[in-house]
Design a protein around this motif. Structure first.
Motif, mmCIF file in Angstrom:
data_model
loop_
_atom_site.group_PDB
_atom_site.id
_atom_site.type_symbol
_atom_site.label_atom_id
_atom_site.label_comp_id
_atom_site.label_asym_id
_atom_site.label_seq_id
_atom_site.Cartn_x
_atom_site.Cartn_y
_atom_site.Cartn_z
ATOM 1 N N MET A 1 -20.007 -3.298 -7.753
ATOM 2 C CA MET A 1 -18.696 -2.705 -7.659
ATOM 3 C C MET A 1 -17.834 -3.538 -6.707
ATOM 4 S SD MET A 1 -17.429 0.917 -6.154
ATOM 5 C CE MET A 1 -17.744 2.077 -7.415
ATOM 6 N N LEU A 2 -16.580 -3.723 -7.076
ATOM 7 C CA LEU A 2 -15.671 -4.477 -6.237
ATOM 8 C C LEU A 2 -15.213 -3.635 -5.050
ATOM 9 C CD1 LEU A 2 -13.400 -6.038 -8.978
ATOM 10 C CD2 LEU A 2 -15.207 -7.155 -7.690
ATOM 11 N N THR A 3 -15.016 -4.286 -3.920
ATOM 12 C CA THR A 3 -14.465 -3.586 -2.767
ATOM 13 C C THR A 3 -12.955 -3.529 -2.921
ATOM 14 O OG1 THR A 3 -14.329 -5.645 -1.537
ATOM 15 C CG2 THR A 3 -16.316 -4.337 -1.252
ATOM 16 N N TYR A 4 -12.332 -2.694 -2.124
ATOM 17 C CA TYR A 4 -10.884 -2.554 -2.185
ATOM 18 C C TYR A 4 -10.224 -3.817 -1.662
ATOM 19 C CZ TYR A 4 -6.189 -0.879 -1.346
ATOM 20 O OH TYR A 4 -4.831 -0.738 -1.333
ATOM 21 N N ALA A 5 -9.279 -4.352 -2.406
ATOM 22 C CA ALA A 5 -8.593 -5.581 -2.022
ATOM 23 C C ALA A 5 -7.086 -5.385 -2.202
ATOM 24 C CB ALA A 5 -9.086 -6.744 -2.871
ATOM 25 N N PRO A 6 -6.389 -4.889 -1.172
ATOM 26 C CA PRO A 6 -4.957 -4.630 -1.320
ATOM 27 C C PRO A 6 -4.146 -5.883 -1.649
ATOM 28 C CG PRO A 6 -5.642 -4.380 0.966
ATOM 29 C CD PRO A 6 -6.886 -4.577 0.152
ATOM 30 N N ASP A 7 -4.645 -7.069 -1.282
ATOM 31 C CA ASP A 7 -3.926 -8.302 -1.607
ATOM 32 C C ASP A 7 -3.893 -8.567 -3.108
ATOM 33 O OD1 ASP A 7 -3.586 -8.642 1.076
ATOM 34 O OD2 ASP A 7 -5.189 -10.108 1.286
ATOM 35 N N LEU A 8 -4.804 -7.965 -3.843
ATOM 36 C CA LEU A 8 -4.878 -8.165 -5.292
ATOM 37 C C LEU A 8 -4.232 -7.014 -6.055
ATOM 38 C CD1 LEU A 8 -8.566 -9.417 -5.534
ATOM 39 C CD2 LEU A 8 -6.481 -10.772 -5.286
ATOM 40 N N ASN A 9 -3.645 -6.067 -5.334
ATOM 41 C CA ASN A 9 -3.121 -4.862 -5.956
ATOM 42 C C ASN A 9 -1.597 -4.797 -5.799
ATOM 43 O OD1 ASN A 9 -2.515 -2.311 -6.802
ATOM 44 N ND2 ASN A 9 -4.049 -1.285 -5.561
ATOM 45 N N PRO A 10 -0.842 -5.001 -6.883
ATOM 46 C CA PRO A 10 0.618 -4.947 -6.755
ATOM 47 C C PRO A 10 1.129 -3.563 -6.361
ATOM 48 C CG PRO A 10 -0.023 -5.236 -9.052
ATOM 49 C CD PRO A 10 -1.273 -5.337 -8.234
ATOM 50 N N VAL A 11 0.371 -2.516 -6.646
ATOM 51 C CA VAL A 11 0.785 -1.166 -6.251
ATOM 52 C C VAL A 11 0.753 -1.030 -4.727
ATOM 53 C CG1 VAL A 11 0.240 1.292 -6.433
ATOM 54 C CG2 VAL A 11 0.045 -0.182 -8.444
ATOM 55 N N ALA A 12 -0.240 -1.623 -4.082
ATOM 56 C CA ALA A 12 -0.316 -1.585 -2.622
ATOM 57 C C ALA A 12 0.894 -2.295 -2.010
ATOM 58 C CB ALA A 12 -1.606 -2.229 -2.142
ATOM 59 N N ALA A 13 1.327 -3.384 -2.601
ATOM 60 C CA ALA A 13 2.514 -4.096 -2.112
ATOM 61 C C ALA A 13 3.767 -3.244 -2.302
ATOM 62 C CB ALA A 13 2.667 -5.433 -2.839
ATOM 63 N N THR A 14 3.835 -2.505 -3.396
ATOM 64 C CA THR A 14 4.978 -1.637 -3.652
ATOM 65 C C THR A 14 5.073 -0.550 -2.590
ATOM 66 O OG1 THR A 14 4.735 -2.025 -6.027
ATOM 67 C CG2 THR A 14 6.068 -0.129 -5.369
ATOM 68 N N TRP A 15 3.949 0.119 -2.298
ATOM 69 C CA TRP A 15 3.958 1.174 -1.286
ATOM 70 C C TRP A 15 4.219 0.604 0.103
ATOM 71 C CZ3 TRP A 15 5.180 5.711 -2.557
ATOM 72 C CH2 TRP A 15 4.773 6.253 -3.776
ATOM 73 N N SER A 16 3.725 -0.574 0.382
ATOM 74 C CA SER A 16 3.981 -1.210 1.671
ATOM 75 C C SER A 16 5.478 -1.463 1.853
ATOM 76 C CB SER A 16 3.192 -2.512 1.764
ATOM 77 O OG SER A 16 3.474 -3.166 2.967
ATOM 78 N N SER A 17 6.118 -1.952 0.819
ATOM 79 C CA SER A 17 7.555 -2.195 0.864
ATOM 80 C C SER A 17 8.321 -0.884 1.034
ATOM 81 C CB SER A 17 8.004 -2.910 -0.409
ATOM 82 O OG SER A 17 9.388 -3.100 -0.410
ATOM 83 N N LEU A 18 7.888 0.144 0.333
ATOM 84 C CA LEU A 18 8.537 1.449 0.443
ATOM 85 C C LEU A 18 8.397 2.002 1.858
ATOM 86 C CD1 LEU A 18 9.972 3.849 -0.936
ATOM 87 C CD2 LEU A 18 7.698 4.737 -1.450
ATOM 88 N N ARG A 19 7.200 1.907 2.418
ATOM 89 C CA ARG A 19 6.983 2.382 3.796
ATOM 90 C C ARG A 19 7.891 1.653 4.777
ATOM 91 N NH1 ARG A 19 1.590 2.453 2.328
ATOM 92 N NH2 ARG A 19 1.252 0.424 3.296
ATOM 93 N N ALA A 20 8.009 0.353 4.609
ATOM 94 C CA ALA A 20 8.873 -0.432 5.498
ATOM 95 C C ALA A 20 10.328 0.021 5.383
ATOM 96 C CB ALA A 20 8.750 -1.915 5.170
ATOM 97 N N ALA A 21 10.760 0.381 4.181
ATOM 98 C CA ALA A 21 12.137 0.839 3.976
ATOM 99 C C ALA A 21 12.376 2.220 4.574
ATOM 100 C CB ALA A 21 12.462 0.856 2.486
ATOM 101 N N LEU A 22 11.318 2.997 4.774
ATOM 102 C CA LEU A 22 11.460 4.361 5.285
ATOM 103 C C LEU A 22 11.318 4.450 6.804
ATOM 104 C CD1 LEU A 22 9.348 6.287 2.612
ATOM 105 C CD2 LEU A 22 11.840 6.079 2.731
ATOM 106 N N LEU A 23 10.949 3.370 7.465
ATOM 107 C CA LEU A 23 10.671 3.422 8.895
ATOM 108 C C LEU A 23 11.883 3.781 9.751
ATOM 109 C CD1 LEU A 23 8.245 0.413 9.436
ATOM 110 C CD2 LEU A 23 7.712 2.851 9.481
ATOM 111 N N ASP A 24 13.067 3.467 9.296
ATOM 112 C CA ASP A 24 14.263 3.703 10.098
ATOM 113 C C ASP A 24 14.894 5.076 9.875
ATOM 114 O OD1 ASP A 24 14.078 1.210 11.262
ATOM 115 O OD2 ASP A 24 15.318 0.262 9.741
#
Length: 73
Positions: free
Chosen positions: A1-24
Motif C-alpha cells: 500500500m502506498l503511503t500518503y504523499a501530499p506532493d503527489l495529490n493536486p487536491v492537497a494543493a487545492t486545500w492548502s491554497s484555500l487555507r492560505a486564502a482564509l488565514l486573514d
C-alpha cells in the motif's frame, strides 16, 4: 500500500491554497465560515490556470496513476 504523499495529490494543493486564502479572515460562526469557503472555492473554479498548476505540480502522469491504481495480486 502506498503511503500518503501530499506532493503527489493536486487536491492537497487545492486545500492548502484555500487555507492560505482564509488565514486573514475572522469569522463569527459556522455559517459565515461556510459562506467564505464556498466563495473562495467559486473564485478558484474560474481560475483554470491555478487548478492546472496544482495538477502540473505533481510528478504523476496518467500512465503512472493507472499502474499504481491496479490491485496487487
Amino acid at each position: 500500500m502506498l503511503t500518503y504523499a501530499p506532493d503527489l495529490n493536486p487536491v492537497a494543493a487545492t486545500w492548502s491554497s484555500l487555507r492560505a486564502a482564509l488565514l486573514d479572515f475572522a469569522v463569527h460562526g459556522i455559517e459565515e465560515l461556510t459562506a467564505l469557503v464556498k466563495h473562495r472555492l467559486k473564485c478558484m473554479q474560474y481560475q483554470p490556470e491555478l487548478l492546472t498548476g496544482f495538477i502540473a505540480k505533481t510528478v504523476l502522469t496518467a500512465g503512472v496513476v493507472a499502474v499504481l491504481g491496479r490491485p496487487r495480486g
